[in-house]
Motif scaffolding. Structure first.
Motif, PDB file in Angstrom:
ATOM      1  N   ALA A   1       4.376  28.825 -31.497  1.00 46.65           N
ATOM      2  CA  ALA A   1       2.967  29.001 -31.125  1.00 46.65           C
ATOM      3  C   ALA A   1       2.562  27.873 -30.200  1.00 46.65           C
ATOM      4  CB  ALA A   1       2.077  29.009 -32.365  1.00 46.65           C
ATOM      5  N   GLU A   2       1.492  28.115 -29.436  1.00 45.09           N
ATOM      6  CA  GLU A   2       0.957  27.076 -28.565  1.00 45.09           C
ATOM      7  C   GLU A   2      -0.562  27.185 -28.530  1.00 45.09           C
ATOM      8  OE1 GLU A   2       1.609  27.523 -24.344  1.00 45.09           O
ATOM      9  OE2 GLU A   2       2.032  29.656 -24.581  1.00 45.09           O
ATOM     10  N   ALA A   3      -1.215  26.113 -28.109  1.00 39.35           N
ATOM     11  CA  ALA A   3      -2.669  26.102 -27.954  1.00 39.35           C
ATOM     12  C   ALA A   3      -3.023  25.121 -26.843  1.00 39.35           C
ATOM     13  CB  ALA A   3      -3.360  25.704 -29.255  1.00 39.35           C
ATOM     14  N   LYS A   4      -4.164  25.360 -26.195  1.00 32.05           N
ATOM     15  CA  LYS A   4      -4.583  24.545 -25.067  1.00 32.05           C
ATOM     16  C   LYS A   4      -6.052  24.190 -25.203  1.00 32.05           C
ATOM     17  CE  LYS A   4      -5.116  26.550 -20.983  1.00 32.05           C
ATOM     18  NZ  LYS A   4      -4.803  27.137 -19.643  1.00 32.05           N
ATOM     19  N   THR A   5      -6.393  22.945 -24.846  1.00 32.15           N
ATOM     20  CA  THR A   5      -7.780  22.492 -24.864  1.00 32.15           C
ATOM     21  C   THR A   5      -8.084  21.797 -23.541  1.00 32.15           C
ATOM     22  OG1 THR A   5      -7.661  22.114 -27.261  1.00 32.15           O
ATOM     23  CG2 THR A   5      -9.488  21.078 -26.073  1.00 32.15           C
ATOM     24  N   PRO A   6      -9.181  22.160 -22.862  1.00 29.41           N
ATOM     25  CA  PRO A   6      -9.506  21.506 -21.587  1.00 29.41           C
ATOM     26  C   PRO A   6      -9.898  20.053 -21.785  1.00 29.41           C
ATOM     27  CG  PRO A   6     -11.284  22.974 -22.268  1.00 29.41           C
ATOM     28  CD  PRO A   6     -10.148  23.211 -23.220  1.00 29.41           C
ATOM     29  N   ILE A   7      -9.686  19.240 -20.747  1.00 29.65           N
ATOM     30  CA  ILE A   7     -10.108  17.842 -20.770  1.00 29.65           C
ATOM     31  C   ILE A   7     -11.048  17.590 -19.600  1.00 29.65           C
ATOM     32  CG2 ILE A   7      -8.122  16.954 -22.040  1.00 29.65           C
ATOM     33  CD1 ILE A   7      -6.758  16.222 -19.516  1.00 29.65           C
ATOM     34  N   ALA A   8     -11.940  16.630 -19.781  1.00 28.62           N
ATOM     35  CA  ALA A   8     -13.005  16.380 -18.812  1.00 28.62           C
ATOM     36  C   ALA A   8     -12.534  15.489 -17.666  1.00 28.62           C
ATOM     37  CB  ALA A   8     -14.196  15.744 -19.517  1.00 28.62           C
ATOM     38  N   MET A   9     -13.191  15.637 -16.528  1.00 24.01           N
ATOM     39  CA  MET A   9     -12.907  14.848 -15.338  1.00 24.01           C
ATOM     40  C   MET A   9     -14.218  14.253 -14.823  1.00 24.01           C
ATOM     41  SD  MET A   9      -9.968  14.539 -13.360  1.00 24.01           S
ATOM     42  CE  MET A   9      -9.201  16.145 -13.130  1.00 24.01           C
ATOM     43  N   HIS A  10     -14.147  13.022 -14.331  1.00 22.78           N
ATOM     44  CA  HIS A  10     -15.328  12.319 -13.820  1.00 22.78           C
ATOM     45  C   HIS A  10     -15.008  11.780 -12.436  1.00 22.78           C
ATOM     46  CE1 HIS A  10     -18.955   9.959 -13.789  1.00 22.78           C
ATOM     47  NE2 HIS A  10     -18.324   8.798 -13.798  1.00 22.78           N
ATOM     48  N   ARG A  11     -15.874  12.082 -11.464  1.00 27.38           N
ATOM     49  CA  ARG A  11     -15.671  11.624 -10.085  1.00 27.38           C
ATOM     50  C   ARG A  11     -16.889  10.793  -9.670  1.00 27.38           C
ATOM     51  NH1 ARG A  11     -11.580  14.638  -7.383  1.00 27.38           N
ATOM     52  NH2 ARG A  11     -10.794  16.381  -8.624  1.00 27.38           N
ATOM     53  N   PRO A  12     -16.887   9.492  -9.965  1.00 26.72           N
ATOM     54  CA  PRO A  12     -18.059   8.665  -9.692  1.00 26.72           C
ATOM     55  C   PRO A  12     -18.255   8.316  -8.226  1.00 26.72           C
ATOM     56  CG  PRO A  12     -16.300   7.318 -10.580  1.00 26.72           C
ATOM     57  CD  PRO A  12     -15.822   8.742 -10.646  1.00 26.72           C
ATOM     58  N   ALA A  13     -17.214   8.435  -7.410  1.00 35.16           N
ATOM     59  CA  ALA A  13     -17.292   8.104  -5.988  1.00 35.16           C
ATOM     60  C   ALA A  13     -16.146   8.798  -5.264  1.00 35.16           C
ATOM     61  CB  ALA A  13     -17.219   6.587  -5.780  1.00 35.16           C
ATOM     62  N   GLU A  14     -16.217   8.796  -3.946  1.00 37.24           N
ATOM     63  CA  GLU A  14     -15.143   9.416  -3.162  1.00 37.24           C
ATOM     64  C   GLU A  14     -13.821   8.702  -3.450  1.00 37.24           C
ATOM     65  OE1 GLU A  14     -14.239  10.763   1.470  1.00 37.24           O
ATOM     66  OE2 GLU A  14     -15.720   9.185   1.052  1.00 37.24           O
ATOM     67  N   HIS A  15     -12.783   9.483  -3.672  1.00 39.23           N
ATOM     68  CA  HIS A  15     -11.426   8.999  -3.973  1.00 39.23           C
ATOM     69  C   HIS A  15     -11.300   8.387  -5.361  1.00 39.23           C
ATOM     70  CE1 HIS A  15     -10.632   9.852   0.168  1.00 39.23           C
ATOM     71  NE2 HIS A  15     -11.346   8.846   0.629  1.00 39.23           N
ATOM     72  N   HIS A  16     -12.371   8.397  -6.156  1.00 32.90           N
ATOM     73  CA  HIS A  16     -12.320   7.875  -7.522  1.00 32.90           C
ATOM     74  C   HIS A  16     -12.298   9.057  -8.485  1.00 32.90           C
ATOM     75  CE1 HIS A  16     -13.927   3.563  -6.784  1.00 32.90           C
ATOM     76  NE2 HIS A  16     -13.494   4.070  -5.629  1.00 32.90           N
ATOM     77  N   VAL A  17     -11.282   9.104  -9.351  1.00 38.07           N
ATOM     78  CA  VAL A  17     -11.154  10.180 -10.336  1.00 38.07           C
ATOM     79  C   VAL A  17     -10.827   9.535 -11.682  1.00 38.07           C
ATOM     80  CG1 VAL A  17     -10.114  12.405 -10.891  1.00 38.07           C
ATOM     81  CG2 VAL A  17     -10.189  11.632  -8.496  1.00 38.07           C
TER      82      VAL A  17
END
Length: 366
Positions: free
Chosen positions: A30-46
């Motif tokens: 069996a498998e399961a997936k959960t999304p994770i959050a992303m934050h982009r505070p400025a250009e080229h910053h992740v």
């Protein structure tokens, strides 16, 4: 390992954490997936959050085990593949936030390019580690990112008590071990695992990073992929819905895990004639052979990154998968393919390819 025991595999990608429950001979139950959050505070910053990722890993693990119908005690081994994002912890090993927000954004994501200038400065030294990087330091590697922090966020840099690849951080979070994977240290940290090499302190001094080994809690040796890192702590076991009888094995960068699974037996049968192409948010091309082979412009040679007795080289293209998302989003019909857009489009393309090349004279290169 008896037939009643099971293995947990964790894969932390750019957009989600995935968990799979396997039998000892590799059958996924069996498998399961959960999304994770992303934050982009400025250009080229992740940025991302280790707190958010841990919740996602625990959620996916619990749901995968429930779907497999196996007991917590039967899961006796686990390991991880993960992106080469940089996790920052303070001296008490708590998340060290880069940006304000409800989540402690304590991860510089692999695709973050804030350290382009610092990477160029590393390249300009002509230092020995560059021979393992095709001659050029990438801003996606860890030394330029930490150098950027030291230059632009000195107060935050002074607070660092641990800095590590996402996969190594998960091992630390689960077991308390400071040991690191040879795959991660060799590919992203300028560590040379060959006997008599290790950290090039002259190079680190030339880029003003002589203090990074102590500050980031980096070890003097790297552990082979698959080595036993230790048992789960009581806290980690409780969060994951497992027991302290589960042991954590040293993991890999996600693309290298994909390459190991793709190349498989060909590492011994025909290692010089096969190339693994791993697609995701980016596309990685990885090859391995018994002998060291330096290629200008190609990352590596990385001894042991793909397995003992093999030396790996890596090329590829960043954010190719994300580019496909962008292309689909540009078209009005892009929202008509459901949640799994790539899967739906792939089925259409495969049907057309089965009938012949649907566009023999058309090539699209954005």
């Amino acid at each position: 390992m008896s037939h009643q025991e099971h293995v947990l595999g964790i894969d932390i990608g750019t957009g989600s954490a995935r968990a799979g429950i396997f039998t000892p001979d590799g059958v996924m139950l069996a498998e399961a997936k959960t999304p994770i959050a992303m934050h982009r505070p400025a250009e080229h910053h992740v940025e991302q959050s280790s707190t958010n990722i841990w919740r996602a890993v625990c959620s996916a693990t619990r749901r995968a085990r429930e779907a497999a119908g196996v007991s917590a005690a039967s899961v006796t081994r686990m390991s991880v593949s993960a992106t080469c994002s940089l996790v920052l912890l303070d001296k008490a090993y708590r998340p060290l936030a880069l940006s304000p927000g409800e989540e402690p954004w304590d991860i510089i994501v692999w695709m973050d390019h804030r350290a382009t200038v610092e990477a160029a400065e590393c390249t300009a030294t002509g230092g020995a580690p560059l021979a393992n990087l095709g001659g050029t330091m990438s801003p996606e590697m860890q030394m330029p990112k930490l150098k950027w922090l030291k230059r632009h966020r000195p107060a935050l840099y002074e607070q660092i008590g641990y800095a590590g690849d996402l996969g190594d951080w998960l091992g630390f979070h689960c077991t308390g071990s400071f040991e690191r994977s040879v795959c991660m240290l060799a590919c992203k940290w300028t560590f040379d695992p060959r006997p008599g090499h290790g950290w090039d302190r002259d190079f680190l001094a030339r880029i003003d990073m002589a203090d990074v080994i102590e500050r980031a809690a980096l070890p003097e040796t790297a552990q082979p992929v698959g080595v036993d890192l230790g048992a789960l702590t009581e806290a980690a076991a409780a969060d994951l819905g497992l027991t302290t009888g589960c042991r954590f094995s040293v993991g890999m960068i996600d693309a290298y895990a994909g390459a190991l699974g793709t190349l498989g037996r060909s590492l011994t049968d025909a290692p010089k004639r096969r190339l693994a192409v791993i697609g995701g948010t980016s596309t990685c091309h990885i090859a391995a052979q018994p002998e060291r082979c330096a290629v200008p412009g190609v990352w590596g040679p990385y001894p042991g990154a793909l397995g003992d007795a093999f030396v790996a080289n890596e090329g590829g293209q960043s954010i190719t998968g994300a580019l496909l998302d962008h292309l689909v989003a540009m078209f009005a019909a892009g929202g008509e393919f459901g949640d799994d857009v790539h899967g739906a489009l792939s089925e259409i393309l495969l049907e057309r390819l089965a009938k012949g090349d649907p566009a023999p004279h058309t090539h699209v290169c954005p």
